[in-house]
Design a protein around this motif. Structure first.
Motif, PDB file in Angstrom:
ATOM      1  N   VAL A 178       0.857  -1.186   0.000  1.00 55.92           N
ATOM      2  CA  VAL A 178       0.000   0.000   0.000  1.00 55.92           C
ATOM      3  C   VAL A 178       0.892   1.235   0.000  1.00 55.92           C
ATOM      4  O   VAL A 178       1.665   1.457   0.928  1.00 55.92           O
ATOM      5  CB  VAL A 178      -0.920   0.004   1.234  1.00 55.92           C
ATOM      6  N   LYS A 179       0.774   2.037  -1.036  1.00 52.15           N
ATOM      7  CA  LYS A 179       1.636   3.209  -1.195  1.00 52.15           C
ATOM      8  C   LYS A 179       1.089   4.372  -0.366  1.00 52.15           C
ATOM      9  O   LYS A 179       0.547   5.353  -0.882  1.00 52.15           O
ATOM     10  CB  LYS A 179       1.756   3.572  -2.670  1.00 52.15           C
ATOM     11  N   ALA A 180       1.249   4.250   0.954  1.00 53.42           N
ATOM     12  CA  ALA A 180       0.726   5.269   1.870  1.00 53.42           C
ATOM     13  C   ALA A 180       1.348   6.627   1.600  1.00 53.42           C
ATOM     14  O   ALA A 180       0.697   7.666   1.772  1.00 53.42           O
ATOM     15  CB  ALA A 180       0.988   4.837   3.316  1.00 53.42           C
ATOM     16  N   VAL A 181       2.608   6.630   1.179  1.00 52.74           N
ATOM     17  CA  VAL A 181       3.295   7.896   0.923  1.00 52.74           C
ATOM     18  C   VAL A 181       2.627   8.679  -0.205  1.00 52.74           C
ATOM     19  O   VAL A 181       2.748   9.899  -0.291  1.00 52.74           O
ATOM     20  CB  VAL A 181       4.787   7.627   0.594  1.00 52.74           C
ATOM     21  N   LYS A 182       1.888   7.974  -1.078  1.00 48.79           N
ATOM     22  CA  LYS A 182       1.171   8.629  -2.177  1.00 48.79           C
ATOM     23  C   LYS A 182      -0.319   8.798  -1.879  1.00 48.79           C
ATOM     24  O   LYS A 182      -1.098   9.119  -2.760  1.00 48.79           O
ATOM     25  CB  LYS A 182       1.356   7.826  -3.464  1.00 48.79           C
ATOM     26  N   GLY A 183      -0.692   8.523  -0.646  1.00 40.34           N
ATOM     27  CA  GLY A 183      -2.080   8.732  -0.239  1.00 40.34           C
ATOM     28  C   GLY A 183      -2.981   7.526  -0.406  1.00 40.34           C
ATOM     29  O   GLY A 183      -4.189   7.620  -0.146  1.00 40.34           O
ATOM     30  N   GLU A 184      -2.442   6.370  -0.804  1.00 37.83           N
ATOM     31  CA  GLU A 184      -3.284   5.180  -0.960  1.00 37.83           C
ATOM     32  C   GLU A 184      -3.755   4.693   0.407  1.00 37.83           C
ATOM     33  O   GLU A 184      -3.002   4.704   1.383  1.00 37.83           O
ATOM     34  CB  GLU A 184      -2.524   4.063  -1.669  1.00 37.83           C
ATOM     35  N   GLU A 185      -4.985   4.242   0.464  1.00 34.49           N
ATOM     36  CA  GLU A 185      -5.572   3.755   1.707  1.00 34.49           C
ATOM     37  C   GLU A 185      -5.623   2.232   1.717  1.00 34.49           C
ATOM     38  O   GLU A 185      -5.918   1.615   0.688  1.00 34.49           O
ATOM     39  CB  GLU A 185      -6.983   4.307   1.884  1.00 34.49           C
TER      40      GLU A 185
END
Length: 622
Positions: free
Chosen positions: A515-522
């Protein structure tokens, strides 16, 4: 069993059903990062810090609470060289007993008694039960603590309490796949899982190549060795599992040149001398070519796998400087194809064949490796229904219109659950037949790694060759299955739960895709029906995800995701006593506390109660 005994047991089981539901802990995509995994296990995704705050809020400062937590997380390290006064020991033991009582309160006395170390069974039972909060018996308990201190048992007793707390906080552990590859110590992770009181494992694609190698799939063996070399973990193979690379090393020294692109990547490269890095580079190149040849043999043997687009060695130009893919010609970079025969590109040379046979024989003879893989197969499954929720590592192959992808194997059509069951049956079949390497079930182990309809892969094709040898980034793209868009649709998730006879009110847990949290993915998809908990535990993913992994906690009150901060190393964490309170994402807060009767165990207890009632009624009729 007579009527009186049956009635007593009915009362006991009905009482157990009214206990709070125990806590489940979900971790995914561990990728050999033992220290990160161990840290999460010790702090239980921050649950212990929450419990300590509940007990000592207003009594201890935040710093004092954190100090106590770290003694619970790492008791040996925190206390080994620490000199405590008698008063300090008395205070610490009182605090630890309070925490132990709090976290064990949702279990029966019988279950707690089984978990207590035998050497302290009498003492701990006295301390954990019939404890007088008003203080009428405080002198009695202080006398026990004083005796423990006087007999120089305080250190050992504290360590026992700390591990009891860790065990009681989490009742059941779910591992959502990918224990192996990328990180240095998957063996230590498995050793920890083998002693876990209650655990299940949903197999991941990286686990499958190790299982496939155990089932004598030579391509799977080549893949796992290539990946191990890529991330610089030769010590795992040679020092831990006893698989010597001498033959491969001598062969690659003779036929390959150093190439910086094939040297160990990541932080592990710093553990190798210049000479060792060059040796790994050469072995890495040699194993990549062996892998592509062995994969080509499976593709020719199994046309139903529909992997013909991976037959790339035959598409190289005569001078090995370019290749034609989908009608486009691309230049070759990092080429090392001198041992690829243009007439028979997928035929191993004699030396290559001897190398892979030697490695397979060593793999089969490694006692520790076989012990670990057998444990994976015993505890692992393609999917699991647990307390009404659906757990699996990767995906369900779908079509763009939302329908399930139909796949034909050996004249039979499979999709969704029947496909999962088919894969599971073939894993067992491949493991049972230890002497063949080219039967269908064994070949299928490789397909599960990279096949378009694999529930563990989830992409149209794997572009390992292109990433190694072609500069143009567009050739590296691996298109995801439509499942990864569909999982955002709540109705799709609910239907999937129904198809697996899970609870439509429950949820689905996946790992596999960081999950690419750094790009805002939830990580929360489908309005809370789908929870993706691969946040990137492996250090190789930190830049991609921005965090160090998601874990999931499901207790009697709520369901929440914990996002973990990047992990440095054990020494640094202990030295700085980093506050363990991961960022929480609430999935669902229950209106009413869930009880054992609402769980799978509760259903089994109801079945036992019904059986016992039959005994009572029969006795009454007589």
């Amino acid at each position: 069993m007579n009527q009186s005994e049956a009635l007593t047991e009915i009362i006991n089981l009905q009482a157990i059903q009214q206990l709070p539901k125990a806590t489940e802990h979900f971790i995914s995509d561990l990728h050999g990062e033992f220290e990160s995994f161990d840290h999460i296990m010790r702090n239980c995704s921050g649950i212990i810090s929450i419990k300590v705050a509940d007990i000592f809020d207003g009594v201890l400062t935040a710093e004092e609470q954190n100090d106590l937590c770290y003694i619970i997380y790492y008791p040996e390290d925190m206390l080994r060289n620490k000199k405590l006064s008698e008063e300090d020991w008395m205070t610490l033991l009182n605090q630890l007993v309070k925490v132990t009582r709090h976290v064990s309160s949702k279990y029966t006395r019988s279950k707690v008694r089984k978990a207590i170390p035998k050497e302290y069974s009498y003492i701990l039972e006295e301390l954990l039960y019939q404890y007088d909060e008003i203080g009428n018996k405080q002198a009695y308990y202080n006398a026990i603590f004083q005796s423990v201190i006087d007999l120089n048992l305080a250190y050992d007793f504290t360590v026992s309490l700390a591990y009891l707390i860790q065990q009681f906080v989490v009742d059941h552990l779910h591992i959502m796949g990918d224990i192996y590859d990328r990180g240095p110590r998957p063996d230590r992770i498995i050793e920890e899982l083998m002693i876990a009181p209650s655990v299940d494992i949903q197999l991941g694609n990286h686990d499958l190549i190790w299982i496939g190698a155990k089932a004598r799939n030579f391509a799977c063996l080549a893949i796992l060795i290539r990946i191990t070399l890529r991330y610089g973990h030769t010590r795992l193979l040679e020092d831990v599992y006893g698989i010597q690379l001498n033959r491969l090393r001598k062969f690659s020294e003779k036929h390959y040149q150093d190439n910086a692109e094939f040297r160990p990547r990541g932080s592990e490269k710093n553990n190798y001398s210049e000479e060792q890095q060059v040796a790994v580079s050469k072995m890495h190149q040699a194993m990549a070519i062996i892998q592509f040849k062995l994969e080509g043999q499976i593709i020719h043997r199994r046309p139903e796998f529909n992997q013909e687009n991976r037959l790339l060695l035959e598409k190289l130009s005569n001078d090995r400087q370019s290749i034609v893919i989908d009608g486009e010609r691309y230049g070759i970079i990092n080429g090392c194809f001198d041992l690829v025969d243009p007439e028979n590109p997928y035929e191993l040379t004699l030396d290559e064949e001897l190398i892979i046979i030697d490695l397979m024989n060593q793999f089969q003879r490694s006692y520790l490796l076989n012990k670990h893989i057998n444990f994976l197969v015993e505890k692992g499954s393609m999917y699991k229904i647990y307390n009404g929720n659906l757990l699996f590592h990767g995906c369900i192959p779908c079509n763009a219109d939302g329908s399930y992808k139909q796949v034909e194997f050996q004249g039979q059509m499979y999709s969704n659950k029947s496909l999962m069951d088919f894969y599971q049956d073939n894993i067992y079949q491949a493991m049972q037949d230890e002497y063949t390497s080219d039967d269908f079930s064994t070949d299928l182990m490789w397909y599960l790694w990279c096949g378009e309809a694999s529930t563990l892969f989830g992409k149209h094709t794997m572009k390992t060759f292109e990433r190694y040898y072609i500069a143009e980034k567009e050739t590296h793209k691996e298109h995801q299955n439509p499942y990864y868009d569909l999982r955002n649709d709540e109705s799709f998730c609910i239907q999937l739960l129904k198809d697996y006879q899970a609870n439509p009110e429950g949820y689905i847990v996946n790992g596999h895709t960081p999950v690419k949290a750094v790009k805002g993915e939830e990580p929360i998809k489908g309005n809370g029906k789908m929870l993706v908990i691969d946040g990137g535990l492996a250090k190789a993913y930190y830049k991609v995800t921005g965090i160090a992994g998601y874990t999931l906690v499901d207790n009697s009150h709520e369901i929440y995701l914990a996002a973990h901060h990047p992990f440095t190393n054990k020494e640094d964490v202990i030295k700085n006593k980093v506050m363990i309170l991961p960022d929480q994402k609430m999935v669902f807060r229950r209106r009413h506390r869930l009880r054992v009767e609402n769980t799978d165990i509760g259903k089994e207890l109801s079945h036992q109660i019904d059986k016992l009632k039959e005994i009572v009624f029969v006795t009454e009729e007589e």
